[in-house]
Write an enzyme that holds these catalytic residues in place. Sequence first.
Site, PDB file in Angstrom:
ATOM      1  N   GLY A 113     -70.265 -32.853 -54.052  1.00  0.00           N
ATOM      2  CA  GLY A 113     -70.889 -33.912 -53.268  1.00  0.00           C
ATOM      3  C   GLY A 113     -70.402 -35.265 -53.737  1.00  0.00           C
ATOM      4  O   GLY A 113     -69.853 -35.386 -54.837  1.00  0.00           O
ATOM      5  N   HIS A 157     -78.904 -34.401 -56.524  1.00  0.00           N
ATOM      6  CA  HIS A 157     -78.085 -35.325 -57.321  1.00  0.00           C
ATOM      7  C   HIS A 157     -77.576 -36.480 -56.439  1.00  0.00           C
ATOM      8  O   HIS A 157     -77.693 -37.652 -56.808  1.00  0.00           O
ATOM      9  CB  HIS A 157     -76.924 -34.528 -57.938  1.00  0.00           C
ATOM     10  CG  HIS A 157     -75.926 -35.334 -58.716  1.00  0.00           C
ATOM     11  ND1 HIS A 157     -75.728 -35.163 -60.067  1.00  0.00           N
ATOM     12  CD2 HIS A 157     -75.045 -36.290 -58.328  1.00  0.00           C
ATOM     13  CE1 HIS A 157     -74.781 -36.009 -60.475  1.00  0.00           C
ATOM     14  NE2 HIS A 157     -74.338 -36.696 -59.435  1.00  0.00           N
ATOM     15  N   GLU A 158     -77.032 -36.141 -55.267  1.00  0.00           N
ATOM     16  CA  GLU A 158     -76.493 -37.183 -54.368  1.00  0.00           C
ATOM     17  C   GLU A 158     -77.617 -38.030 -53.783  1.00  0.00           C
ATOM     18  O   GLU A 158     -77.476 -39.247 -53.638  1.00  0.00           O
ATOM     19  CB  GLU A 158     -75.668 -36.556 -53.229  1.00  0.00           C
ATOM     20  CG  GLU A 158     -74.510 -35.659 -53.643  1.00  0.00           C
ATOM     21  CD  GLU A 158     -73.632 -36.227 -54.734  1.00  0.00           C
ATOM     22  OE1 GLU A 158     -73.515 -37.458 -54.860  1.00  0.00           O
ATOM     23  OE2 GLU A 158     -73.065 -35.423 -55.491  1.00  0.00           O
ATOM     24  N   CYS A 204     -70.715 -35.329 -62.740  1.00  0.00           N
ATOM     25  CA  CYS A 204     -70.707 -36.361 -61.708  1.00  0.00           C
ATOM     26  C   CYS A 204     -69.326 -37.009 -61.712  1.00  0.00           C
ATOM     27  O   CYS A 204     -68.781 -37.277 -62.781  1.00  0.00           O
ATOM     28  CB  CYS A 204     -71.769 -37.403 -62.036  1.00  0.00           C
ATOM     29  SG  CYS A 204     -71.818 -38.788 -60.886  1.00  0.00           S
ATOM     30  N   LEU A 205     -68.767 -37.247 -60.520  1.00  0.00           N
ATOM     31  CA  LEU A 205     -67.416 -37.816 -60.455  1.00  0.00           C
ATOM     32  C   LEU A 205     -67.349 -39.231 -61.038  1.00  0.00           C
ATOM     33  O   LEU A 205     -66.274 -39.703 -61.382  1.00  0.00           O
ATOM     34  CB  LEU A 205     -66.902 -37.802 -59.013  1.00  0.00           C
ATOM     35  CG  LEU A 205     -66.621 -36.400 -58.427  1.00  0.00           C
ATOM     36  CD1 LEU A 205     -66.295 -36.491 -56.946  1.00  0.00           C
ATOM     37  CD2 LEU A 205     -65.491 -35.705 -59.179  1.00  0.00           C
ATOM     38  N   HIS A 226     -78.488 -40.573 -56.223  1.00  0.00           N
ATOM     39  CA  HIS A 226     -77.492 -41.654 -56.288  1.00  0.00           C
ATOM     40  C   HIS A 226     -77.875 -42.792 -55.341  1.00  0.00           C
ATOM     41  O   HIS A 226     -77.709 -43.968 -55.664  1.00  0.00           O
ATOM     42  CB  HIS A 226     -76.113 -41.137 -55.837  1.00  0.00           C
ATOM     43  CG  HIS A 226     -75.211 -40.705 -56.954  1.00  0.00           C
ATOM     44  ND1 HIS A 226     -74.825 -41.549 -57.967  1.00  0.00           N
ATOM     45  CD2 HIS A 226     -74.604 -39.524 -57.211  1.00  0.00           C
ATOM     46  CE1 HIS A 226     -74.024 -40.893 -58.802  1.00  0.00           C
ATOM     47  NE2 HIS A 226     -73.878 -39.662 -58.366  1.00  0.00           N
ATOM     48  N   GLN A 228     -70.796 -44.344 -54.685  1.00  0.00           N
ATOM     49  CA  GLN A 228     -69.732 -43.984 -55.640  1.00  0.00           C
ATOM     50  C   GLN A 228     -68.352 -44.449 -55.185  1.00  0.00           C
ATOM     51  O   GLN A 228     -67.422 -44.478 -55.985  1.00  0.00           O
ATOM     52  CB  GLN A 228     -69.702 -42.474 -55.869  1.00  0.00           C
ATOM     53  CG  GLN A 228     -70.905 -41.980 -56.674  1.00  0.00           C
ATOM     54  CD  GLN A 228     -70.799 -40.499 -56.910  1.00  0.00           C
ATOM     55  OE1 GLN A 228     -71.163 -39.712 -56.059  1.00  0.00           O
ATOM     56  NE2 GLN A 228     -70.286 -40.123 -58.072  1.00  0.00           N
TER      57      GLN A 228
HETATM   58 CO    CO Z   1     -72.828 -38.034 -59.080  1.00  0.00          CO
END
Ligand code: CO
Length: 183
Positions: free
Chosen positions: A56, A145-146, A103-104, A149, A61
Amino acid sequence: MSAGDIPREFGNCRRIVLYGNPVLRTIARQIHSVTPEIAQLLTDLQATMMRKDGVGLAANQIGVPLTVFSLNPQAADCDRPPTCIINPQIIATEGEIENEEGCLSFPDIFEVVKRPEMVIVKGIDASGKELTLQATGILARAIIHEYEHLQGILFIDHLSELRRKLLESRLKELIEEEQKACG
Ligand code: CO
């Protein structure tokens, strides 16, 4: 191909911001309609997520604090096409499970986080249609998680003080790296 299924070749890969960038702590604003600019954002979000093999990716981000994230269910062993969820709302959660999560925006950091086992999320897809998605396992974890964010919440916020302390030097490196990238 459904309308919500965006071919990755139409999107541009954008830079993923790292921990330390204030946009990750910004509460995202609602999207009122899928304008051509928003449509481009969605394809870019999806292309960037696919390129990085993410499950995701949230819009903030890639530096855009608007309430949308993309999901790649196939990266979570779920046989559904990639999709974007605009203005997501968590309708229900059930259970609790601990698992490793990354996480990216935090390359190479993986930590165990407790999350609901099942989630139902409602939102709008790329074609402007209402969408409801029920997920378990890694996909449920990714959705929450997303979703977080978009409220400026990061997965490291769920860690104990001790775990945070152990990550401190790596987090500092990320902040410095991000400052350099932003000039
Ligand atoms: Co993340």
